[in-house]
Design an enzyme around this catalytic site. Structure first.
Site, PDB file in Angstrom:
ATOM      1  N   SER A 182       0.824  -1.213   0.000  1.00  0.00           N
ATOM      2  CA  SER A 182       0.000   0.000   0.000  1.00  0.00           C
ATOM      3  C   SER A 182       0.852   1.255   0.000  1.00  0.00           C
ATOM      4  CB  SER A 182      -0.849  -0.015   1.270  1.00  0.00           C
ATOM      5  OG  SER A 182      -1.427   1.230   1.496  1.00  0.00           O
ATOM      6  N   TYR A 231      -1.560  -0.001  10.204  1.00  0.00           N
ATOM      7  CA  TYR A 231      -1.809  -0.736   8.963  1.00  0.00           C
ATOM      8  C   TYR A 231      -0.603  -0.601   8.011  1.00  0.00           C
ATOM      9  CZ  TYR A 231      -3.442  -1.369   4.198  1.00  0.00           C
ATOM     10  OH  TYR A 231      -3.533  -1.744   2.885  1.00  0.00           O
ATOM     11  N   LYS A 266       2.259  -3.465   6.462  1.00  0.00           N
ATOM     12  CA  LYS A 266       2.592  -3.680   5.042  1.00  0.00           C
ATOM     13  C   LYS A 266       4.101  -3.541   4.826  1.00  0.00           C
ATOM     14  CE  LYS A 266      -1.412  -4.681   3.581  1.00  0.00           C
ATOM     15  NZ  LYS A 266      -1.694  -5.981   2.958  1.00  0.00           N
TER      16      LYS A 266
END
Ligand code: UDP
Length: 322
Positions: free
Chosen positions: A116, A140, A144
């Site tokens: 991402s 988050y 990643k």
């Protein structure tokens, strides 16, 4: 090539499956159906109900003559990751380690990973290229980035070749209508705009209109999921041809503001979108756009479905009859 698409019943996963089938790959979907749905499964693909946290399920699936994997399963709500990091650590880190370890045991050496733009954090310059420093602002984004680091080590130590694809803002729906499932309780801008259009929610809240942008609202790089799908197919073919591991941005380099998205939607669907301005959302950079030249150089990939017209009308097709 036989590809195991982990998370293939989800929003992006189902579009990836369609792209792989189109390139004549054999596809098996493994999904726990927690956010994915059987509505998104293609009859030409095999389906296994299973979970990335279950090592034996992954290993058994990989041992069915699988040549490579696409790993999309995981949690993806930025806000939730800040409130419940444990859930994100478990799914996005432990889950990935399980998959990588099972790949080593099953001798599967090709992996495409869904990463991402959230790995970059606050931009120091735009558009963001892959060399931009990484400093995630959310848990988050951290998960990643950590996964990419695991992948590099598993490449070095165990010869797993990977392409990590850093998606910018994934939007749109399959134009032929082959993907039928809508996300429950969507958190992203365009589905929320659509829900406001059909009266499923009272109004859209636009988070901030005092950003240093052309109309004061945030600018993002919206990329159609059909374009994301084709990048996965090309990345698998690239690895199959002996390509080295890569980290690649997937975006268009064109930025659209929240208000531009709203205005364009009104124009295309011929309805007013009720909205109000609300305070800024924590952690939102004013502008995010991708430099995607490397994906073009390495994979020969280009976004061809990502004009706003296409993005909005394909999404509206899914919502207009609800
Ligand atoms: N946004 C908004 N209202 C919403 C949801 C999103 O104004 O209800 C804005 C958000 O601040 C961001 C853009 O729309 O500038 C895209 O947000 P989204 O959550 O879709 O993706 P993100 O950029 O966070 O990955």
């Amino acid at each position: 090539m036989h590809i195991l698409v982990i998370g293939g019943a989800g929003y992006i996963g189902s579009h990836v499956v369609k792209a792989l089938l189109k390139r004549n790959m054999e596809v098996t979907v493994l999904d726990n159906l927690s956010t994915g749905t059987k509505l998104n499964l293609f009859p030409q693909a095999n389906f296994i109900e299973g979970d990335i946290l279950n090592y034996d399920q992954i290993l058994t699936a990989l041992k069915q003559n699988v040549d490579g994997i696409v790993l999309l399963a995981g949690k993806k709500a930025v806000g939730e990751s800040m409130e419940n990091p444990m859930k994100y650590a478990l799914n996005n880190i432990n889950g990935v380690i399980n998959v990588l370890n099972a790949m080593v045991e099953a001798n599967v050496k090709k992996a495409i990973f869904s990463s991402s733009a959230a790995v970059y954090g606050m931009p120091q310059y735009l558009p963001l290229d892959e060399e931009h420093p990484v400093n995630p602002m959310s848990f988050y984004g951290f998960t990643k980035l950590e996964t990419e680091r695991f992948l590099k080590w598993y490449d070095q130590l165990k010869g797993i070749k990977f392409v990590s694809l850093r998606y910018f803002n994934a939007v749109g729906y399959d134009e032929a209508g082959d993907v039928k499932g809508l996300e429950e309780n969507p958190q992203n801008l365009l589905p929320i705009v659509m829900e406001a259009a059909i009266g499923k929610r009272e109004k859209l809240k636009i988070f901030g209109n005092d950003y240093p942008t052309r109309d004061g609202t945030c600018i993002r790089d919206y990329i159609h999921v059909t374009d994301l799908g084709s990048a996965h197919a090309l990345a698998l073919e690239y690895l199959d041809n002996g390509g080295e591991s890569q980290i690649l941005n997937l975006g268009t380099s064109i930025g659209s503001s929240v208000l531009e998205m709203v205005n364009k939607t009104e124009e295309i669907i011929g309805k007013k979108i009720p909205y109000e301005f609300a305070p800024r959302r924590a952690g939102d950079p004013a502008e995010l756009t991708a430099k995607a030249d490397k994906a073009k150089e390495v994979l020969g990939w280009e976004a061809t479905h990502s004009d706003l017209e296409n993005i909005i009308s394909s999404t509206w097709n899914m919502y207009k009859n609800l």
